[in-house]
Design a protein around this motif. Structure first.
Motif, PDB file in Angstrom:
ATOM      1  N   ARG A  70       0.866  -1.216  -0.033  1.00  0.00           N
ATOM      2  CA  ARG A  70       0.004   0.112  -0.077  1.00  0.00           C
ATOM      3  C   ARG A  70       0.795   1.356  -0.002  1.00  0.00           C
ATOM      4  N   GLU A  71       2.362   1.124  -0.148  1.00  0.00           N
ATOM      5  CA  GLU A  71       3.118   2.043  -0.079  1.00  0.00           C
ATOM      6  C   GLU A  71       4.185   2.020  -1.220  1.00  0.00           C
ATOM      7  N   PRO A  72       4.703   3.241  -1.646  1.00  0.00           N
ATOM      8  CA  PRO A  72       5.788   3.103  -2.627  1.00  0.00           C
ATOM      9  C   PRO A  72       7.038   2.549  -1.945  1.00  0.00           C
ATOM     10  N   LEU A  73       7.839   1.768  -2.557  1.00  0.00           N
ATOM     11  CA  LEU A  73       9.022   1.235  -2.141  1.00  0.00           C
ATOM     12  C   LEU A  73       9.749   2.151  -1.559  1.00  0.00           C
ATOM     13  N   GLN A  74       9.933   3.112  -2.281  1.00  0.00           N
ATOM     14  CA  GLN A  74      10.960   4.485  -2.182  1.00  0.00           C
ATOM     15  C   GLN A  74      10.724   5.118  -0.962  1.00  0.00           C
ATOM     16  N   TYR A  75       9.417   5.137  -0.431  1.00  0.00           N
ATOM     17  CA  TYR A  75       9.094   5.815   0.991  1.00  0.00           C
ATOM     18  C   TYR A  75       9.595   4.947   1.838  1.00  0.00           C
ATOM     19  N   GLY A  84      23.377   8.934  -9.236  1.00  0.00           N
ATOM     20  CA  GLY A  84      24.594   8.607  -8.473  1.00  0.00           C
ATOM     21  C   GLY A  84      24.531   9.277  -7.050  1.00  0.00           C
ATOM     22  N   MET A  85      23.550   9.761  -6.506  1.00  0.00           N
ATOM     23  CA  MET A  85      23.033   9.988  -5.247  1.00  0.00           C
ATOM     24  C   MET A  85      21.903   9.493  -4.511  1.00  0.00           C
ATOM     25  N   ALA A  86      22.109   9.025  -3.473  1.00  0.00           N
ATOM     26  CA  ALA A  86      21.062   8.473  -2.596  1.00  0.00           C
ATOM     27  C   ALA A  86      20.311   9.464  -1.809  1.00  0.00           C
ATOM     28  N   LEU A  87      19.250   9.875  -2.415  1.00  0.00           N
ATOM     29  CA  LEU A  87      18.596  11.096  -1.934  1.00  0.00           C
ATOM     30  C   LEU A  87      17.523  10.563  -0.796  1.00  0.00           C
ATOM     31  N   HIS A  88      17.447  11.330   0.118  1.00  0.00           N
ATOM     32  CA  HIS A  88      16.401  11.200   1.059  1.00  0.00           C
ATOM     33  C   HIS A  88      14.868  11.623   0.416  1.00  0.00           C
ATOM     34  N   VAL A  89      14.017  10.478   0.584  1.00  0.00           N
ATOM     35  CA  VAL A  89      12.599  10.688   0.147  1.00  0.00           C
ATOM     36  C   VAL A  89      11.883   9.866   1.136  1.00  0.00           C
ATOM     37  N   GLY A  90      10.481  10.575   1.022  1.00  0.00           N
ATOM     38  CA  GLY A  90       9.485   9.806   1.956  1.00  0.00           C
ATOM     39  C   GLY A  90       8.235  10.807   1.739  1.00  0.00           C
ATOM     40  N   GLU A  91       6.940  10.246   2.500  1.00  0.00           N
ATOM     41  CA  GLU A  91       5.779  10.791   2.259  1.00  0.00           C
ATOM     42  C   GLU A  91       5.684  12.382   2.084  1.00  0.00           C
ATOM     43  N   GLY A  92       5.420  12.890   1.332  1.00  0.00           N
ATOM     44  CA  GLY A  92       5.214  14.281   1.126  1.00  0.00           C
ATOM     45  C   GLY A  92       6.251  14.865   0.085  1.00  0.00           C
ATOM     46  N   VAL A  93       7.003  14.204  -0.774  1.00  0.00           N
ATOM     47  CA  VAL A  93       7.743  14.624  -1.672  1.00  0.00           C
ATOM     48  C   VAL A  93       7.890  13.831  -2.889  1.00  0.00           C
ATOM     49  N   PHE A 152      10.620  20.449   1.201  1.00  0.00           N
ATOM     50  CA  PHE A 152      11.706  21.212   1.513  1.00  0.00           C
ATOM     51  C   PHE A 152      12.628  20.621   2.757  1.00  0.00           C
ATOM     52  N   GLY A 153      11.920  20.093   3.718  1.00  0.00           N
ATOM     53  CA  GLY A 153      12.845  19.142   4.563  1.00  0.00           C
ATOM     54  C   GLY A 153      13.642  18.240   3.837  1.00  0.00           C
ATOM     55  N   PHE A 154      13.322  17.358   3.075  1.00  0.00           N
ATOM     56  CA  PHE A 154      13.998  16.322   2.464  1.00  0.00           C
ATOM     57  C   PHE A 154      14.964  16.979   1.682  1.00  0.00           C
TER      58      PHE A 154
END
Length: 284
Positions: A70-75, A84-93, A152-154
């Motif tokens: 029920r949620e994206p894998l990335q979140y 090449g960047m491991a970017l922070h992601v989560g709910e809201g971006v 913006f927090g991410f």
């Protein structure tokens, strides 16, 4: 649990995801297995798969498998790779996508030979585009603009990891630009461009992403119109505007750019041969 192995744990998770109809159950289950057990991918599973699964980790893994239905894998992973960047992601971006590399590569090509270029990234989200440009152009300065405090927090976390000291950010509504006295060589943007009426028909995983990062108004063009009419005044002579676009609004974006005096308009294709980036020059 009767000594269930790490391999069996993985297989059970993959089976659940497959039954849920996910497109890549094996890949998703392997990512979650690595997150919990630290197996290190498929080769690590081959080496350690026969070992017994720690009961606590087994329970944690299965919790994440259910979340994945029920949620994206990335979140769930909390990070996702882009250029090449491991970017922070989560709910809201918005989740960075490979297609967006077309925008990054095009902007960098257009800025070749420019000393210390100044780039304005509008609707920046996680900062993926602006950060990638800053890393690819060692003397570039990038200002990222994003409305959502959550996104913006991410961005702030990603800027700390990958900003190279040359990326700054500001919370601002692109549709209502503030007074700014800065001048830029290039504006880049991957704005919301899904027509409002189409959002309900998107895949459920896409609908988990913030609506404000998707909704481009009734025709999908509201942000393009605002950027072309209100932000291009910040460009220097022969400044560049480069947009990511959806295939169905390509012509509308080109027309919008032409109406706002943007010239030399061209398209760059993504890896699937689709026009993904539209760019042009503001002739002062």
């Amino acid at each position: 649990m009767n000594g269930i192995s790490i391999r069996d744990t993985y297989q059970n998770g993959k089976r659940i995801l497959s039954k849920a109809g996910l497109e890549s159950p094996a890949f998703d289950a392997l990512c979650l297995l690595d997150l919990v057990f630290g197996t290190g991918g498929r080769s690590g599973l081959a080496i350690h798969g026969g070992e017994p699964a720690d009961p606590d980790k087994y329970e944690r893994f299965n919790e994440l498998i259910i979340r994945r239905t029920r949620e994206p894998l990335q979140y769930i992973l909390g990070k996702w790779e882009f250029d090449g960047m491991a970017l922070h992601v989560g709910e809201g971006v918005l989740i960075p996508r490979e297609d967006t590399l077309t925008l990054v590569e095009t902007a960098c090509e257009l800025l070749k030979g420019k000393t210390s270029p100044r780039v304005l990234d509008l609707c920046a989200g996680s900062g993926a585009v602006g950060l990638a440009i800053a890393r690819r152009i060692p003397d570039a300065y990038v200002l990222c603009v994003e409305k959502s405090p959550l996104a913006f927090g991410f961005f702030t976390r990603n800027r700390k990891d990958f900003g190279c000291g040359r990326v700054e950010g500001v919370i601002c509504d692109v549709l209502h630009p503030p007074e700014m006295d800065q001048e830029f060589d290039c504006i880049v943007s991957n704005p919301p461009y899904i027509p409002t009426g189409d959002i309900e028909g998107l895949a459920w995983e896409v609908q988990c992403e913030p609506k404000m990062a998707l909704d481009g108004g009734s025709d999908g063009l509201i942000f393009y119109k605002a950027i072309c009419s209100q932000w291009t005044r910040l460009l220097c002579k022969d400044g560049i505007v480069a947009f990511e676009v959806g295939y169905d609004i390509r012509d509308g974006v080109i027309e919008t750019m032409m109406q706002c005096g943007i010239d030399r308009i061209h398209a760059a294709k993504d890896i699937n041969g689709i026009d993904r980036c539209i760019f042009g020059t503001v002739v002062s």
